[in-house]
Design a protein around this motif. Structure first.
Motif, mmCIF file in Angstrom:
data_model
loop_
_atom_site.group_PDB
_atom_site.id
_atom_site.type_symbol
_atom_site.label_atom_id
_atom_site.label_comp_id
_atom_site.label_asym_id
_atom_site.label_seq_id
_atom_site.Cartn_x
_atom_site.Cartn_y
_atom_site.Cartn_z
ATOM 1 N N GLN A 163 0.846 -1.179 0.000
ATOM 2 C CA GLN A 163 0.000 0.000 0.000
ATOM 3 C C GLN A 163 0.890 1.240 0.000
ATOM 4 O OE1 GLN A 163 -3.314 0.122 -0.110
ATOM 5 N NE2 GLN A 163 -3.617 -2.092 -0.121
ATOM 6 N N VAL A 164 0.679 2.113 -0.960
ATOM 7 C CA VAL A 164 1.483 3.326 -1.047
ATOM 8 C C VAL A 164 0.576 4.503 -1.327
ATOM 9 C CG1 VAL A 164 3.670 2.299 -1.733
ATOM 10 C CG2 VAL A 164 1.940 2.693 -3.449
ATOM 11 N N GLN A 165 0.988 5.657 -0.871
ATOM 12 C CA GLN A 165 0.160 6.831 -1.017
ATOM 13 C C GLN A 165 0.246 7.400 -2.426
ATOM 14 O OE1 GLN A 165 1.574 9.491 1.972
ATOM 15 N NE2 GLN A 165 0.591 8.389 3.642
ATOM 16 N N GLN A 166 -0.782 8.022 -2.868
ATOM 17 C CA GLN A 166 -0.817 8.620 -4.198
ATOM 18 C C GLN A 166 0.198 9.754 -4.309
ATOM 19 O OE1 GLN A 166 -2.701 7.738 -6.915
ATOM 20 N NE2 GLN A 166 -1.468 9.229 -8.018
ATOM 21 N N GLN A 167 0.990 9.713 -5.372
ATOM 22 C CA GLN A 167 1.927 10.798 -5.622
ATOM 23 C C GLN A 167 1.154 12.043 -6.034
ATOM 24 O OE1 GLN A 167 5.243 10.597 -5.264
ATOM 25 N NE2 GLN A 167 5.616 12.691 -5.889
ATOM 26 N N GLN A 168 1.358 13.136 -5.343
ATOM 27 C CA GLN A 168 0.645 14.377 -5.626
ATOM 28 C C GLN A 168 1.555 15.326 -6.394
ATOM 29 O OE1 GLN A 168 -2.566 14.757 -4.966
ATOM 30 N NE2 GLN A 168 -2.712 12.786 -3.921
ATOM 31 N N GLY A 169 1.340 15.450 -7.688
ATOM 32 C CA GLY A 169 2.128 16.374 -8.489
ATOM 33 C C GLY A 169 3.554 15.883 -8.676
ATOM 34 N N PRO A 170 4.357 16.635 -9.395
ATOM 35 C CA PRO A 170 5.737 16.226 -9.652
ATOM 36 C C PRO A 170 6.571 16.234 -8.381
ATOM 37 C CG PRO A 170 5.363 18.474 -10.425
ATOM 38 C CD PRO A 170 4.026 17.921 -10.040
ATOM 39 N N ALA A 171 7.465 15.267 -8.280
ATOM 40 C CA ALA A 171 8.344 15.201 -7.120
ATOM 41 C C ALA A 171 9.438 16.250 -7.244
ATOM 42 C CB ALA A 171 8.962 13.799 -7.020
ATOM 43 N N PRO A 172 10.012 16.660 -6.119
ATOM 44 C CA PRO A 172 11.078 17.676 -6.167
ATOM 45 C C PRO A 172 12.373 17.104 -6.719
ATOM 46 C CG PRO A 172 10.831 16.845 -3.947
ATOM 47 C CD PRO A 172 9.704 16.239 -4.742
ATOM 48 N N LYS A 173 13.320 17.992 -7.003
ATOM 49 C CA LYS A 173 14.651 17.560 -7.399
ATOM 50 C C LYS A 173 15.389 17.029 -6.168
ATOM 51 C CE LYS A 173 15.110 21.024 -11.076
ATOM 52 N NZ LYS A 173 15.924 22.174 -11.576
ATOM 53 N N PRO A 174 16.409 16.212 -6.374
ATOM 54 C CA PRO A 174 17.201 15.734 -5.227
ATOM 55 C C PRO A 174 17.937 16.895 -4.565
ATOM 56 C CG PRO A 174 17.657 14.453 -7.217
ATOM 57 C CD PRO A 174 16.868 15.646 -7.645
ATOM 58 N N PRO A 175 18.259 16.772 -3.283
ATOM 59 C CA PRO A 175 19.028 17.827 -2.615
ATOM 60 C C PRO A 175 20.414 17.959 -3.233
ATOM 61 C CG PRO A 175 18.817 15.883 -1.208
ATOM 62 C CD PRO A 175 17.897 15.674 -2.355
ATOM 63 N N ALA A 176 20.934 19.172 -3.240
ATOM 64 C CA ALA A 176 22.203 19.462 -3.912
ATOM 65 C C ALA A 176 23.380 18.723 -3.288
ATOM 66 C CB ALA A 176 22.458 20.963 -3.897
ATOM 67 N N ASN A 177 23.293 18.377 -1.991
ATOM 68 C CA ASN A 177 24.418 17.740 -1.301
ATOM 69 C C ASN A 177 24.351 16.216 -1.312
ATOM 70 O OD1 ASN A 177 22.235 17.433 0.371
ATOM 71 N ND2 ASN A 177 23.290 18.077 2.244
ATOM 72 N N ASP A 178 23.440 15.656 -2.102
ATOM 73 C CA ASP A 178 23.288 14.202 -2.187
ATOM 74 C C ASP A 178 24.212 13.693 -3.290
ATOM 75 O OD1 ASP A 178 22.459 11.575 -2.815
ATOM 76 O OD2 ASP A 178 20.443 11.959 -2.054
ATOM 77 N N ARG A 179 25.320 13.088 -2.921
ATOM 78 C CA ARG A 179 26.340 12.701 -3.904
ATOM 79 C C ARG A 179 25.839 11.614 -4.857
ATOM 80 N NH1 ARG A 179 30.931 9.629 -5.060
ATOM 81 N NH2 ARG A 179 32.681 10.894 -5.839
ATOM 82 N N GLU A 180 25.133 10.626 -4.331
ATOM 83 C CA GLU A 180 24.630 9.554 -5.192
ATOM 84 C C GLU A 180 23.643 10.094 -6.219
ATOM 85 O OE1 GLU A 180 23.152 6.510 -2.460
ATOM 86 O OE2 GLU A 180 24.677 5.184 -3.296
ATOM 87 N N ALA A 181 22.758 10.974 -5.761
ATOM 88 C CA ALA A 181 21.785 11.561 -6.674
ATOM 89 C C ALA A 181 22.479 12.444 -7.702
ATOM 90 C CB ALA A 181 20.740 12.362 -5.901
ATOM 91 N N ALA A 182 23.536 13.141 -7.274
ATOM 92 C CA ALA A 182 24.291 13.981 -8.202
ATOM 93 C C ALA A 182 24.956 13.127 -9.271
ATOM 94 C CB ALA A 182 25.341 14.786 -7.442
ATOM 95 N N PHE A 183 25.454 11.969 -8.887
ATOM 96 C CA PHE A 183 26.060 11.057 -9.852
ATOM 97 C C PHE A 183 25.033 10.607 -10.882
ATOM 98 C CE2 PHE A 183 26.658 6.563 -11.031
ATOM 99 C CZ PHE A 183 27.837 6.664 -11.753
ATOM 100 N N VAL A 184 23.876 10.159 -10.416
ATOM 101 C CA VAL A 184 22.822 9.712 -11.325
ATOM 102 C C VAL A 184 22.402 10.845 -12.260
ATOM 103 C CG1 VAL A 184 20.418 8.938 -11.432
ATOM 104 C CG2 VAL A 184 21.986 7.913 -9.770
ATOM 105 N N SER A 185 22.244 12.042 -11.699
ATOM 106 C CA SER A 185 21.826 13.193 -12.505
ATOM 107 C C SER A 185 22.876 13.550 -13.555
ATOM 108 C CB SER A 185 21.568 14.401 -11.597
ATOM 109 O OG SER A 185 20.553 14.135 -10.650
ATOM 110 N N THR A 186 24.150 13.389 -13.194
ATOM 111 C CA THR A 186 25.225 13.696 -14.137
ATOM 112 C C THR A 186 25.258 12.689 -15.279
ATOM 113 O OG1 THR A 186 26.542 14.693 -12.368
ATOM 114 C CG2 THR A 186 27.714 14.034 -14.357
ATOM 115 N N VAL A 187 25.141 11.411 -14.938
ATOM 116 C CA VAL A 187 25.119 10.381 -15.984
ATOM 117 C C VAL A 187 23.906 10.567 -16.882
ATOM 118 C CG1 VAL A 187 24.925 7.903 -16.439
ATOM 119 C CG2 VAL A 187 26.435 8.717 -14.615
ATOM 120 N N LEU A 188 22.748 10.844 -16.276
ATOM 121 C CA LEU A 188 21.536 11.038 -17.081
ATOM 122 C C LEU A 188 21.699 12.204 -18.043
ATOM 123 C CD1 LEU A 188 18.610 10.102 -17.597
ATOM 124 C CD2 LEU A 188 17.879 11.835 -15.941
#
Length: 294
Positions: free
Chosen positions: A67-92
């Motif tokens: 059971q998961v809650q309905q996503q309301q609107g677009p999700a935010p961007k990852p925080p700027a200090n999240d290194r793993e997310a920054a890596f994924v964003s850079t590769v993308l």
């Protein structure tokens, strides 16, 4: 892989803080999600990784999803200090640059996918996505879905360390989006109802190997323009391809190797087609559907 300081994509959604989700979703088979984490790999991965296969079976059959809650609107961007997310964003971002150029060279226009970071479960146009499925691409909403915990699994449990191994995973899923953009996904789905289970599995292998080849095409073009790979990076990607071959996963699970059940290809096939894409850097080298032998 020297990725820090490079431009990051704006097409990343971070659902990790909100729990994701949209009611009780159907399984991913109904929406034909495709990627490293589909069907047989999900089940075998359950035995390898200690995930209860019944959980995955419930998801695949459309029952037992969390059971998961309905996503309301677009999700935010990852925080700027999240290194793993920054890596994924850079590769993308680099996949966006490379595939835009490749499509232009072939007289086509490329529309990049969005990439969703999530934990545990999240709604998709293909049903409820779950971490146990591994990374996947959903053609219904043209989004790549990744729980970053998979990268720990890739390194620590599957024996495929290295950032470029992770980049290969992202590039493979983007490769499925490239297939969608080229019309391959629609043609394949139109064939499936006329095929037996064994034939469907064999068709899935060709789909997955083409995505591996497209990952190689990206890697070649990316390296030519960026020169950001370190010695051993391509070997890390090849190692990842080897570790997630259907035969390797079945052996790791202590089970008999059953070729008719393969949906992604053997380790040797996955390595071969990634290498074919990397050697040529051209999408024309990736016609796995016309290949007599894989």
């Amino acid at each position: 892989m020297r990725w820090e300081g490079n431009e990051q994509s704006d097409n990343v959604e971070d659902r990790r803080g909100g729990g994701g989700g949209g009611g009780r979703g159907g399984g991913l088979i109904g929406g034909r999600s495709i990627g490293i984490g589909t069907i047989a790999v999900a089940l075998i991965g359950g035995w390898v990784l200690g995930i209860n296969p019944l959980t995955v079976l419930g998801l695949l059959s459309g029952g037992g999803s969390p059971q998961v809650q309905q996503q309301q609107g677009p999700a935010p961007k990852p925080p700027a200090n999240d290194r793993e997310a920054a890596f994924v964003s850079t590769v993308l971002k680099n996949t966006e640059v490379v595939w835009t150029a490749v499509f232009q060279q072939n007289g086509k226009t490329y529309t990049p996918p969005r990439l969703v970071l999530f934990r545990n479960a999240t709604p998709t146009a293909c049903g409820t996505g779950q971490s146990a499925m591994g990374p996947f691409y959903c053609p219904g909403d043209k989004k790549v879905y990744i729980d970053l915990a998979f990268f720990d699994t890739l390194k620590n449990r599957l024996g495929a360390p290295g950032e470029f191994a992770q980049a290969y995973v992202i590039a493979h899923e983007v490769g499925h989006h490239v297939q969608d953009e080229l019309g391959v996904t629609g043609k394949v789905d139109a064939m499936r109802n006329r095929l037996s289970e064994t034939q469907n599995n064999a068709l899935s292998v060709r789909v997955e190997l083409q995505a591996d080849c497209f990952a190689g095409v990206w890697a070649r073009n990316s390296q030519e323009s960026k020169q950001w790979l370190d010695p051993g990076d391509i070997e890390a990607a090849m190692n990842a391809a080897q570790k997630i071959g259907d035969d390797a996963l079945q052996r790791s699970a202590g089970r008999a190797v059953v070729p008719d059940s393969f949906t992604h290809g053997t380790s040797a096939q996955r390595q071969h087609w990634f290498g074919a894409g990397f050697q040529s850097g051209k999408i024309q080298s990736c016609d796995t559907f016309a290949a007599r032998t894989l």
